[in-house]
Design an enzyme around this catalytic site. Structure first.
Site, PDB file in Angstrom:
ATOM      1  N   GLY A   1     -11.277   3.233   0.824  1.00  8.20           N
ATOM      2  CA  GLY A   1     -12.147   4.006   1.419  1.00  8.20           C
ATOM      3  C   GLY A   1     -13.461   3.238   1.914  1.00  8.20           C
ATOM      4  O   GLY A   1     -14.437   3.805   2.390  1.00  8.20           O
TER       5      GLY A   1
ATOM      6  N   ASP B   1      -7.716  -7.679   0.524  1.00  3.01           N
ATOM      7  CA  ASP B   1      -6.624  -7.841   1.631  1.00  3.01           C
ATOM      8  C   ASP B   1      -7.599  -7.710   2.756  1.00  3.01           C
ATOM      9  O   ASP B   1      -8.388  -6.659   2.715  1.00  3.01           O
ATOM     10  CB  ASP B   1      -5.447  -6.975   1.448  1.00  3.01           C
ATOM     11  CG  ASP B   1      -5.975  -5.459   1.784  1.00  3.01           C
ATOM     12  OD1 ASP B   1      -5.638  -5.366   3.164  1.00  3.01           O
ATOM     13  OD2 ASP B   1      -6.534  -4.957   1.110  1.00  3.01           O
TER      14      ASP B   1
ATOM     15  N   ASP C   1       0.665  -1.149  -0.062  1.00  2.30           N
ATOM     16  CA  ASP C   1       0.007   0.013   0.002  1.00  2.30           C
ATOM     17  C   ASP C   1       0.917   1.245   0.046  1.00  2.30           C
ATOM     18  O   ASP C   1       2.195   1.150   0.189  1.00  2.30           O
ATOM     19  CB  ASP C   1      -0.992  -0.074   1.383  1.00  2.30           C
ATOM     20  CG  ASP C   1      -0.401   0.216   2.497  1.00  2.30           C
ATOM     21  OD1 ASP C   1       0.852   0.287   2.536  1.00  2.30           O
ATOM     22  OD2 ASP C   1      -0.921  -0.034   3.452  1.00  2.30           O
TER      23      ASP C   1
END
Lengths: 377, 377
Positions: B217, B267, B93
């Site tokens: 998000g 994930d 990330d």
């Protein structure tokens, strides 16, 4: 389950011997190192890893298991072997040592001890009869007599009193053990570091019908010389035909020197506890992976080790895991340390077989015990 | 290292698709679940176990790794794959999410963010350029754009502002990513739960040259219906030819329902975090091993599981390990949970291949999410 408990020496090298303990659960190659499986688990290890490293037997703690989850519960679940998924031999201690070191002792008399559980404060009684009953419920293959282990330094009188009490408890333990085909009961020589008390203890125990004899009350903080001197007094009194177990020992050097004096079995928290505290045992000495000097080191612990934990991960990575409190750090270091210990035992057995233990002991002794001032666990 | 990054759909079942991502490090079978390897370790697991369960890719966290042990250090040690002994694909990330959730934010502006490290309080700057530089230093195979992830609930204005900033950061991230043969850069659709903002974000990102697109998000506390409704709006706008990644999701039911809407990658910390907190995922629902009702239960988690952790240890033993705080409890439950998740993904891929995903989704959905009121991690 019809094979009896037996012990056979294959070869001697001075006082040292290589041999085999056989019982219905398997073969224990001696000299043997028994990893500590306190609460029904060798901490941070899968049981099949423990076995694959060459561990033929693990140690379970009566004290811990009686308090949690309880001996009767484990028995109802099929015994400790099944409970912890370890079908191989198990030796259990009697709980005496932990009562003294972990619990708040409430009463100690001829009958036994009453103590407060360190888990929930409950009052619990442990007697020779109950200690043996618990070990029977667990299904232990090698059961230790209940004894009183005094803390060193102790006065002559205190050492003598505890030693004699332990001898009377030995009688009661043996009677309570009764007859359990394939299983063994071991007596424990006590007497601190007082030669005449050790001699008295050993002689009385040798006269009883134990399947093996242990030396207890050592490696409790005394210098190595005192421990070895005690072995020099005690071991010659023990029969050649029975296995000899030095409880709670020790460093690689302690183990090799004790084997040279005729000891066959060892247990110690060092490799597993050190592994959980960032310390690695290697052929090159002890390493404290917390030290900043490892932060950029691409080397593994030991590039030639057959153990993946020692071979496939850099010291920099292990340092990172330890500093970050990652579980994998404890898993890898415990694994590497037990691999080192079992490789050491294999080396000892091989050296005895080849009649060159003295030479092997010099190699082990020449390794500096630590690469760093704070290398200890 | 000459194989390029590629994605190929093998078969569709409604909006769902089964396929493969290929890169020089290996093949990622999609739909894929990526275990979380935050600080360079999938907690409480050896890397070869993670792979053996069918994990083709793991996730690394830029935020954690940049703070400790540092991206430049990992690069000097040969990259993250070598560092953590995981030679297979890694997705990282960008650090944006953790800056918001873990650090104390000091400044957020067009340039990027300045935050205080949660480890030592040091002031650290993260920009799109630096986030991509770190991922390049780590040697990540799939690198995520730097974005701002607002906490829900958020106002329309705040959601819109963050989404537009993230689009500008997407441009800068892609430019900073540059050309890295075999490696991929993914953009992240933002916009909270406001359809028109999600649509704007998706349309702009689709016009850029990303190798894959993520939906960010979500799974930050909103009801599942809102998450799925957002996917219903966003996914149809994404190209069929690029992989789609739903970040941070989720429960088995979330995953199946998202696959049905065309998602390829997931994930989530759930299986690993739950495993460290005494909670097991099984085909029969979630079990909280802390509960006293498991204390005497000789059954394993799942007698028919191919995973030794689920098959070879009783619930009574797992209960004992969890109650005793034993590391092996975390090791076994994490293992069993990841096995369950990867078996779920294999089941999903098979069901898509056979055109019966709807049926499979019903089976998964019919499992009660917990056997106990306190079954959550």
């Amino acid at each position: 389950m019809s094979e009896p408990f037996s012990f056979k020496v294959a070869r001697n090298d001075g006082a040292a011997r290589v041999g085999e303990i056989r019982n219905p659960r398997g073969v224990i190659r001696t000299p043997a190192f028994m990893p500590i499986g306190t609460a029904g688990t060798v901490k941070a290890m899968y049981p099949d890893q423990v076995k694959a490293l060459g561990s033929d037997v693990v140690l379970g703690n009566t004290y811990h298991l009686m308090l949690r989850p309880g001996a009767e519960r484990i028995a109802a679940l099929g015994g400790l072997h099944k409970f912890m998924n370890w079908p191989y031999p198990i030796l259990t201690d009697s709980g005496g040592f932990q009562v003294m070191s972990l619990a708040r002792l409430r009463k100690l008399d001829e009958r036994g001890v009453v103590f407060q559980s360190h888990i929930d404060g409950a009052s619990v009684e442990l007697t020779p009869e109950r200690a043996m009953e618990i070990q029977r419920l667990l299904g232990s293959d090698i059961q230790m007599q209940f004894d009183e282990c005094v803390k060193l330094p102790a006065s002559y009188e205190e050492t003598e009193r505890a030693m004699r009490l332990s001898l009377r408890w030995a009688e009661r333990s043996l009677k309570a053990f009764g007859s359990q085909p394939g299983r063994a009961a071991f007596g424990i020589v006590q007497g601190g570091v007082v030669p005449e008390l050790r001699i008295e203890s050993a002689k009385v125990l040798v006269g009883m019908d134990f399947d093996g004899l242990a030396v207890g009350g050592l490696a409790v903080g005394e210098p190595q010389e005192q421990m070895l001197a005690t072995l020099d007094v005690v071991v010659p009194l023990l029969p050649e035909t029975k296995p000899r177990y030095l409880m709670g020992v020790g460093t690689p050097q302690d183990i090799v020197e004790s084997v040279r004096r005729g000891i066959d079995m060892f247990d110690c928290v060092m490799p597993t506890r050190a592994g959980r505290h960032g310390v690695a045992y290697t052929r090159f000495g002890k390493l404290n992976l917390r030290n900043a000097k490892h932060a950029d080191d691409p080397q593994p612990l030991d590039a030639t080790s057959p153990c993946p934990a020692a071979r496939d991960y850099s010291r920099a990575y292990l340092h990172h895991l330890v500093k970050s409190g990652e579980i994998l750090g404890m898993m890898l270091l415990t694994w590497a340390n037990l691999a080192y210990y079992q490789d050491l035992m294999a080396g000892i057995r091989k050296a005895i077989g080849e009649g060159r233990l003295a030479e092997f002991a010099m190699e082990v002794g020449s390794v500096k015990s630590s690469d760093e001032p704070d290398g200890g666990p």
